[in-house]
Each structure stands twice: as structure tokens, then as C-alpha cells.
Design an enzyme around this catalytic site. Structure first.
Site, PDB file in Angstrom:
ATOM      1  N   LYS A   1      10.576  92.047  68.675  1.00 50.94           N
ATOM      2  CA  LYS A   1       9.190  91.825  69.127  1.00 50.94           C
ATOM      3  C   LYS A   1       8.823  92.956  70.065  1.00 50.94           C
ATOM      4  O   LYS A   1       9.702  93.572  70.674  1.00 50.94           O
ATOM      5  CB  LYS A   1       9.094  90.498  69.881  1.00 50.94           C
ATOM      6  CG  LYS A   1       7.692  89.920  69.936  1.00 50.94           C
ATOM      7  CD  LYS A   1       7.353  89.147  68.682  1.00 50.94           C
ATOM      8  CE  LYS A   1       5.902  88.767  68.606  1.00 50.94           C
ATOM      9  NZ  LYS A   1       5.635  87.856  67.488  1.00 50.94           N
TER      10      LYS A   1
ATOM     11  N   ASP B   1       0.388  90.681  66.104  1.00 49.09           N
ATOM     12  CA  ASP B   1       0.509  89.408  66.816  1.00 49.09           C
ATOM     13  C   ASP B   1      -0.822  89.292  67.573  1.00 49.09           C
ATOM     14  O   ASP B   1      -1.803  89.949  67.184  1.00 49.09           O
ATOM     15  CB  ASP B   1       1.730  89.418  67.762  1.00 49.09           C
ATOM     16  CG  ASP B   1       2.090  88.034  68.295  1.00 49.09           C
ATOM     17  OD1 ASP B   1       2.757  87.268  67.586  1.00 49.09           O
ATOM     18  OD2 ASP B   1       1.690  87.688  69.430  1.00 49.09           O
TER      19      ASP B   1
HETATM   20  O1  2IT Z   1       5.134  85.677  65.391  1.00 47.20           O
HETATM   21  C1  2IT Z   1       5.216  86.172  64.261  1.00 47.20           C
HETATM   22  O2  2IT Z   1       6.003  85.759  63.409  1.00 47.20           O
HETATM   23  C2  2IT Z   1       4.327  87.307  63.962  1.00 47.20           C
HETATM   24  N1  2IT Z   1       3.545  87.686  64.817  1.00 47.20           N
HETATM   25  C3  2IT Z   1       4.422  88.016  62.649  1.00 47.20           C
HETATM   26  C4  2IT Z   1       5.557  88.976  62.647  1.00 47.20           C
HETATM   27  C5  2IT Z   1       5.631  89.862  61.428  1.00 47.20           C
HETATM   28  O3  2IT Z   1       6.535  90.719  61.421  1.00 47.20           O
HETATM   29  O4  2IT Z   1       4.827  89.734  60.512  1.00 47.20           O
END
Ligand code: 2IT
Length: 444
Positions: free
Chosen positions: A124, A164
Site C-alpha cells: 500500500k 484508493d
Molecule cells: O483497498 C484496495 O483493495 C484497493 N484500493 C485496490 C487495490 C488494487 O491494487 O487494485
């Protein structure tokens, strides 16, 4: 496993990182039994190795605003665990972003991604940059400055960021452009791209769609359906939009959306052009929902959350800890039958305790919102194969994945009285996959 000792040591090492400690504690509590049934996990210190990220990259992001003033933000990427595949997870741009929030999100992402059945590790990132009130040009300059630093740490087989909160198609486009220029590669290193340069159909809707496919299965497993049910949704971004679209299509009535300024109660149901209006609301970048009430003649309740409404289903679609114990109590008193987190860690631990105690169906974010990252995984597959699937093809795969996640939750979450503890099911299933991969690959 001595959970208390491990938590104490984490609290001492990472004081004040409350969201991170909350996410870790929840997982440890629910996997305790299966962990203890495998002494080899304890011997290999799997828990101690899982709770710390592989590495954290932090950097400054200087950029120039429209007035010519220099701004300095912080940028982060947390590469949490890549035992089952490349680090994968979104980037959040929001003034609240800090290490604790990104570590909780990265930690959750490990288990969520494991549940999708696809080979993706957990990561993340993001920034405390506030997109609210910024011009397109400012967003572009910020995204370019952010990627100038981040690009060297990511790659299509290394670490694949996505969107996100505060990061949508526009931001991904600007970041992808900068990556392509610096790396001289067009390998689809970010997901959530526009269709013209490697994006996947259904990706923008996928988190909301997947959430509703999951909730539909929860209800069917309990012998009921979405038909005619009333739903309270929070948030008004991409996720709320996808969820409202699919909920309406499946025969339910969505009666609320919300923003930092309060919530909208629309007793006629938020459907059709009203749902599409959410995209317009978001595009203004003002982060308020009140204009909806003026446009469609619905009720606007300032500074409150929609959990005080009498509804059958509550779907948090905004942010972490947005539904607390008091909200859960109100929902239960009003006869709620199901709470599905489409946001990450939408409920506080006290709210979850209360829902479980009352045997209300509760779906945790890791399972319910996994359709977003799953479709990102499908975007990676399409990029690697240099082709694009049709919308029905992607939707069918998303459906299938959500169904498999549901099956795993039931398998590991069913209790003696028949109640399905989806939180336990999701955590145990996700954990076992990652733990087995770590065991097989040695101490690294
Ligand atoms: O919280 C999540 O799963 C997302 N924001 C999507 C993450 C992604 O790599 O598509």
C-alpha cells in the site's frame, strides 16, 4: 502464539500507530486456533514475520502550485509481504494519510489478495496530499513529482500500485505517464488505467460490484435475497457508485450516500441518473454531498452518518472506522440483517463485537471489497498477455472470484450453531495461504 506479548512488543516499537495495531490484533485473535494447531508456524516465527512489512519507502514530494508557491508533501510505499506474488495494493491521497493508516491497509491487503485466488502479495502507499480544491494542473504536477521518486521501486513483476481514496483514473493516468517516461517501458505497472493504454473494463465498478456479489451470496446462504431490501451506503466516490449501481440492478433500494459534510436520505431510492450524478459530485473535488439534496429534492442531514436510518443492510463505502459501537447498536435496534464492509476496516472492533454477539451477518472488508484488487489482478493478466477481455468476460471472472472468496469464508468461518463468522473465515483462509507459502520458501 502469545498474542498479548506480541501486541505489547509491537505497541512499544510502533507507539501511536493505532489503525495498524487494530488491524494486526484482529487478525491474530481470529487465527489463534489454527496457528496453534501448526507448531511449525510458531517455530518459524510466522506471526512475528508477518506483522512487520518487508520494507517501507518514504520520500518527500516537492511540487509547485498554481500560484507559484512551493508545496512539500510526504510520499510512502509499504511493501508488506510478497510470499505469494508481487506486492499489490492501492495508493491513497488524503490529508489523513500517515504510516499507521498505510500499514493497516498494507497488512489487510496481504490477506485480501490471498483470498482473491490470484498470485498477489500485499502493499500500500500514498501521500498526505489533499486533492480537495486542486486544479487539474496541480494534480498532474503532484502525480509527476510523486512518481519521479516512486518509479524505481515498482515494476510489473515487483510491485504494482493502483488507486484508493483520492486516486482515480485521472491520477493513475498522470502517474503512469511519468513512469513510462522514466522507465522507458510500457508494461502496465499501475492498475486502474484508462482503457486506451491497458486498463480493464469493469475495473472502475469492480469494488462495488464485487461487494454486492458477495453480499448477495451472504443473503442467499441465509435463505434470503437482495430483492426489495433497503440499503444504507456511506461515501459517494467510486466505490459507493459501483455499489449503488449493482444493488439497484439486483433489486434493492439504496436510500443514502454520505460525505464529510453529512448524509443524504433519499427515500425514493438512489437509482438511474441519480447514481451517475455521484460521479459529477466527485469530479467537483469539493468533497461534499449536500448539492445532491438541492438537485433531487432529497433530505440532507448535516454532520451525521447514515447508520441511524432504518434499513435492512448497511454498506460502509467510505473509510476506516466509519461505523462504531453506537452506530452498530442503532442499526441492530432498527432491524439490520447484514453489514458488509466495502471500505477497508469500516467497522470499529467494538462495532464488530456487537454485530457478532447479535449474530448479524457481518462481512469484513478483506472479503467484501476484494473485487477491486481482484479485477486489478485481471488487468495485470491482460497486460501480460497483451490483450483485452470484454466486459462480460471480466465480470464473469469477478463473479467467480467473489464466489470462491465466499466459499473460503464459509469453510473456515462456520461455527457450531451454524452462524458464519466471515471475519474469522476470511482471516484464516487468507493467513493459511500466505503462511504455507512462507513456510515453503524458508526464512527470508
Ligand atoms: O483497498 C484496495 O483493495 C484497493 N484500493 C485496490 C487495490 C488494487 O491494487 O487494485
Amino acid at each position: 502464539m502469545n498474542i498479548e506479548k506480541l501486541m505489547q512488543s509491537l505497541e512499544a516499537k510502533h507507539p501511536g500507530e493505532n489503525e495498524y495495531l487494530q488491524a494486526v490484533h484482529e487478525v491474530l485473535m481470529t487465527i489463534e486456533d489454527v496457528y496453534n494447531a501448526h507448531p511449525e508456524f510458531e517455530q518459524a516465527k510466522i506471526a512475528e514475520r508477518l506483522v512487520e512489512p518487508d520494507r517501507i519507502i518514504t520520500f518527500k514530494v516537492p511540487w509547485v502550485d498554481d500560484r507559484g508557491d512551493v508545496q512539500v508533501n510526504l510520499g510512502y510505499r509499504i511493501q508488506f509481504n510478497n510470499a505469494i506474488g508481487p506486492y499489490k495494493g492501492g495508493l491513497r491521497f488524503h490529508p489523513s494519510v500517515n504510516l499507521s493508516i498505510l500499514k493497516f491497509l498494507g497488512f489487510e491487503q496481504i490477506f485480501k489478495n490471498a483470498l482473491t485466488t490470484l498470485p498477489m502479495g500485499g502493499g500500500k502507499g500514498g501521500s498526505d496530499f489533499n486533492p480537495k480544491g486542486k486544479s487539474d494542473a496541480e494534480v498532474m504536477r503532484f502525480c509527476q513529482a510523486f512518481m519521479t521518486e516512486l518509479w524505481q521501486y515498482i515494476g510489473p513483476e515487483t510491485d504494482v500500485p493502483a488507486g484508493d481514496i483520492g486516486v482515480g483514473g485521472r491520477e493513475i493516468g498522470y502517474m503512469y505517464g511519468m513512469y513510462r517516461k522514466l522507465a522507458r517501458q510500457n508494461t502496465g505497472v499501475l492498475t486502474g488505467k484508462n482503457l486506451e493504454f491497458g486498463g480493464s473494463l469493469i475495473r472502475p465498478e469492480a469494488t462495488g460490484f464485487g461487494g454486492l456479489y458477495f453480499v448477495k451470496q451472504m443473503l442467499e446462504t441465509a435463505g434470503t435475497s437482495l430483492k426489495g431490501k433497503t440499503i444504507a451506503i456511506s461515501g459517494f466516490g467510486n466505490v459507493a457508485w459501483g455499489a449503488a449501481t449493482k444493488a439497484t440492478e439486483l433489486g434493492a433500494k439504496v436510500v443514502s450516500i454520505s460525505g464529510p459534510d453529512g448524509y443524504i436520505y433519499d427515500e425514493d431510492g438512489i437509482s438511474g441518473e441519480k447514481i451517475d450524478y455521484l460521479l459529477e459530485l466527485r469530479a467537483t473535488c469539493n468533497d461534499i454531498v449536500s448539492p445532491y439534496a438541492e438537485k433531487f429534492g432529497a433530505k440532507y442531514i448535516p454532520n451525521r452518518r447514515p447508520w441511524e436510518l432504518k434499513v435492512d443492510i448497511a454498506l460502509p463505502c467510505a473509510t476506516q472506522n466509519e461505523l462504531d459501537k453506537n452506530d452498530a447498536k442503532l442499526l441492530i435496534e432498527n432491524g439490520v440483517i447484514c453489514v458488509g464492509e466495502i471500505s477497508n476496516m469500516g467497522c470499529t472492533p467494538e462495532a464488530i463485537d456487537l454485530l457478532l454477539k447479535h449474530k448479524i451477518m457481518y462481512g469484513p472488508g478483506k472479503a467484501v471489497n476484494a473485487g477491486g484488487v481482484a479485477t486489478s489482478g485481471l488487468e495485470m493478466t491482460q497486460n501480460a498477455m497483451h490483450l483485452s477481455w470484454t466486459a462480460p468476460e471480466v465480470d464473469a471472472k469477478l463473479h467467480q472470484i467473489m464466489s470462491e472468496i465466499h466459499t473460503q469464508c464459509v469453510r473456515y468461518g462456520r461455527e457450531n450453531d451454524g452462524y458464519i463468522n466471515y471475519m474469522k473465515g476470511a482471516n484464516v483462509a487468507g493467513f493459511l495461504k500466505v503462511a504455507k507459502a512462507m513456510m515453503a520458501q524458508g526464512i527470508i
